[in-house]
Write a protein that holds these residues in place. Structure first.
Motif, mmCIF file in Angstrom:
data_model
loop_
_atom_site.group_PDB
_atom_site.id
_atom_site.type_symbol
_atom_site.label_atom_id
_atom_site.label_comp_id
_atom_site.label_asym_id
_atom_site.label_seq_id
_atom_site.Cartn_x
_atom_site.Cartn_y
_atom_site.Cartn_z
ATOM 1 N N VAL A 81 0.820 -1.235 -0.034
ATOM 2 C CA VAL A 81 0.067 -0.144 0.119
ATOM 3 C C VAL A 81 1.039 1.361 -0.007
ATOM 4 O O VAL A 81 1.691 1.559 0.880
ATOM 5 C CB VAL A 81 -0.721 0.041 1.171
ATOM 6 N N SER A 82 0.846 2.024 -1.430
ATOM 7 C CA SER A 82 1.675 3.359 -1.159
ATOM 8 C C SER A 82 1.033 4.483 -0.769
ATOM 9 O O SER A 82 -0.228 4.511 -1.237
ATOM 10 C CB SER A 82 2.289 3.412 -2.383
ATOM 11 N N ALA A 83 1.400 5.367 -0.001
ATOM 12 C CA ALA A 83 0.656 6.785 0.329
ATOM 13 C C ALA A 83 1.693 7.774 0.540
ATOM 14 O O ALA A 83 2.918 7.478 0.758
ATOM 15 C CB ALA A 83 -0.170 6.315 1.611
ATOM 16 N N VAL A 84 1.159 8.822 0.561
ATOM 17 C CA VAL A 84 1.970 10.140 0.964
ATOM 18 C C VAL A 84 1.569 10.731 2.321
ATOM 19 O O VAL A 84 0.272 10.658 2.624
ATOM 20 C CB VAL A 84 1.998 11.237 -0.441
ATOM 21 N N GLY A 85 2.454 11.270 2.887
ATOM 22 C CA GLY A 85 2.129 11.916 4.193
ATOM 23 C C GLY A 85 3.188 12.800 4.635
ATOM 24 O O GLY A 85 3.916 13.532 3.900
ATOM 25 N N ARG A 349 4.800 -1.395 -10.661
ATOM 26 C CA ARG A 349 5.504 -1.057 -9.716
ATOM 27 C C ARG A 349 6.779 -0.289 -10.334
ATOM 28 O O ARG A 349 7.495 -1.049 -11.233
ATOM 29 C CB ARG A 349 6.110 -2.131 -8.813
ATOM 30 N N GLY A 350 7.057 1.006 -10.160
ATOM 31 C CA GLY A 350 8.258 1.528 -10.632
ATOM 32 C C GLY A 350 8.089 1.532 -12.236
ATOM 33 O O GLY A 350 7.120 1.915 -13.028
ATOM 34 N N ASN A 389 14.405 -0.640 -15.955
ATOM 35 C CA ASN A 389 13.649 -1.836 -15.364
ATOM 36 C C ASN A 389 13.642 -1.640 -13.944
ATOM 37 O O ASN A 389 14.248 -2.783 -13.407
ATOM 38 C CB ASN A 389 14.095 -3.000 -16.150
ATOM 39 N N ASP A 390 13.413 -0.912 -13.245
ATOM 40 C CA ASP A 390 13.806 -0.690 -11.903
ATOM 41 C C ASP A 390 12.330 -0.695 -11.154
ATOM 42 O O ASP A 390 11.567 0.191 -11.401
ATOM 43 C CB ASP A 390 14.353 0.623 -11.371
ATOM 44 N N PRO A 391 12.297 -1.518 -10.161
ATOM 45 C CA PRO A 391 11.084 -1.750 -9.163
ATOM 46 C C PRO A 391 10.782 -0.403 -8.525
ATOM 47 O O PRO A 391 9.679 -0.281 -8.011
ATOM 48 C CB PRO A 391 11.426 -3.051 -8.610
ATOM 49 N N ALA A 392 11.910 0.139 -8.071
ATOM 50 C CA ALA A 392 11.809 1.564 -7.160
ATOM 51 C C ALA A 392 12.584 2.506 -7.725
ATOM 52 O O ALA A 392 13.788 2.902 -7.021
ATOM 53 C CB ALA A 392 12.030 1.183 -5.850
ATOM 54 N N PRO A 393 12.419 3.060 -8.821
ATOM 55 C CA PRO A 393 13.253 4.178 -9.460
ATOM 56 C C PRO A 393 13.248 5.500 -8.582
ATOM 57 O O PRO A 393 12.199 5.683 -7.811
ATOM 58 C CB PRO A 393 12.931 4.481 -10.613
#
Length: 398
Positions: A81-85, A349-350, A389-393
């Motif tokens: 779960v991705s969120a900003v805070g 993802r990414g 091909n980065d899952p978290a660039p």
């Protein structure tokens, strides 16, 4: 009456008048038409052969399109779960003064780490201390008077009422002294807890009114991150789950923490709920008020065929990719050709997207350059400029 002679028909073996002449005229015409047709057929055959030879000479095989490609692998995907805070201090307060007075000394420097009960500001309390000493002396005298009256009461020199009055008088004087002592203590402003003190606008000699802000005091380790989660993802969130936190400006750092609190109500406008996580911040890199991103692992890991998102083409009629396959050309040589196939995609993802169906593990998938391809197009693979091909660039600055 004269006899009328009837013309007799020609003999049966005789021809009609003009017959031989007509036959003599048709024969050369038929021969002429046949000759013309033969000549036309010969000319058409020659021209067909010439045109075929020209087409064969001008037909040049298409050059191979340069593309990037990779063999499709399986990869583990952790549902998240991705969120900003926003970052918030576990303890944070604006240090103020409860009483007015002139600043005598400052016991800190802006940005300094201060201990619990450390001296921050000392207000001028000379007159208050003098009044305290006076009240303490009055209380000491009341103690002596009460002691003397109790001795006289033992010999019936004074009444019990006098002793009661002396006792009440002593308590009042002690209370007055204690009140003044508390006032003197308020002239010394101390840190209510250990933390980092912020920028102050207070200087020695300045008069502070009650309630004036001295500085902001906050703790940095641990620290909170508050973020919102939509109602549809609430089932994936639970107290105690691990949280990974990143922040702009700190691209090379990832902070870990755990969910500590989930709010008791949803926002009626957005249908989001606020979640609070406690994050370890030993280097004090995270600062209250910062914008941050939170990733919460939820559920067990899954395996998907994983490819770069650049390899997928989204069309109104379906989602497609190109696969490079080997085949023989007219000369019997092995060449790679592009074959378009329909697929079904899964989560992203990414830089990556999961493929649910349409390709299999090990297929040579074209990852870029497919816009110039069609079925059967020859391709040449050059991965010197392969797409990310980065899952978290993370943002790259050059």
């Amino acid at each position: 009456m004269a006899d009328v002679k009837t013309a007799s028909p020609p003999p049966s073996g005789a021809s009609a008048p003009g017959g031989p002449r007509k036959r003599r005229l048709w024969r050369p015409m038929i021969i002429m038409v046949g000759v013309v047709l033969v000549i036309v057929a010969i000319i058409a055959g020659v021209k067909f052969m010439q045109i075929s030879a020209m087409i064969a000479q001008s037909k040049v095989p298409l050059p191979a399109a340069v593309v990037t490609a990779m063999h499709v692998p399986f990869d583990d995907w952790q549902p998240r779960v991705s969120a900003v805070g926003s970052i918030k201090a576990v303890k944070g307060v604006d240090v103020t003064t409860e009483v007015g007075g002139i600043v005598r000394t400052l016991g800190f420097k802006p940005g300094q780490e201060v201990a619990d009960q450390a001296l921050l500001v000392q207000l001028n309390a000379d007159s208050d201390i003098a009044l305290l000493h006076s009240l303490e002396a009055t209380a000491d005298l009341a103690v002596i008077v009460l002691k003397r009256d109790k001795a006289q009461l033992a010999v019936n020199a004074v009444s019990q009422a006098q002793v009661d009055t002396d006792t009440a008088d002593l308590k009042a004087k002690l209370a007055a002294a204690e009140q003044q002592r508390a006032l003197v203590a308020k002239k010394t402003i101390r840190a209510p807890f250990a933390g980092r003190i912020g920028i102050t606008g207070v200087n020695p000699g300045q008069y502070l009114n009650p309630g004036d802000k001295v500085a902001t005091l906050q703790t940095f380790d641990p620290i909170y991150i508050d973020f919102t989660v939509p109602q549809t993802q609430l089932e994936a969130i639970d107290i105690g789950q691990e949280v990974s936190v990143t922040a702009d400006g700190l691209s090379n750092q990832t902070f870990t923490g755990r969910i500590s609190t989930i709010d008791t109500q949803f926002d009626p406008t957005t249908r989001n709920v606020t979640v609070e996580a406690t994050v370890q911040n030993p280097g004090h890199s995270l600062v209250p008020g910062m914008f941050a991103r939170a990733l919460v692992d939820s559920g067990t890991a899954q395996r998907y065929l994983t490819v770069p998102q650049t390899s997928v083409t989204y069309n109104p009629y379906g989602t497609t990719v190109f696969i490079a396959t080997a085949k023989k050309n007219d000369k019997g040589e092995d060449v790679l050709t592009a074959q378009q196939t329909f697929i079904k995609t899964g989560p992203t993802r990414g830089d990556q997207v999961a493929i649910v169906s349409g390709v299999k593990e090990g297929d040579l998938l074209i990852t870029s350059g497919q816009m110039k391809l069609k079925n059967g197009s020859p391709v040449q693979i050059n991965n010197s400029a392969a797409p990310l091909n980065d899952p978290a660039p993370t943002p790259q600055e050059h």
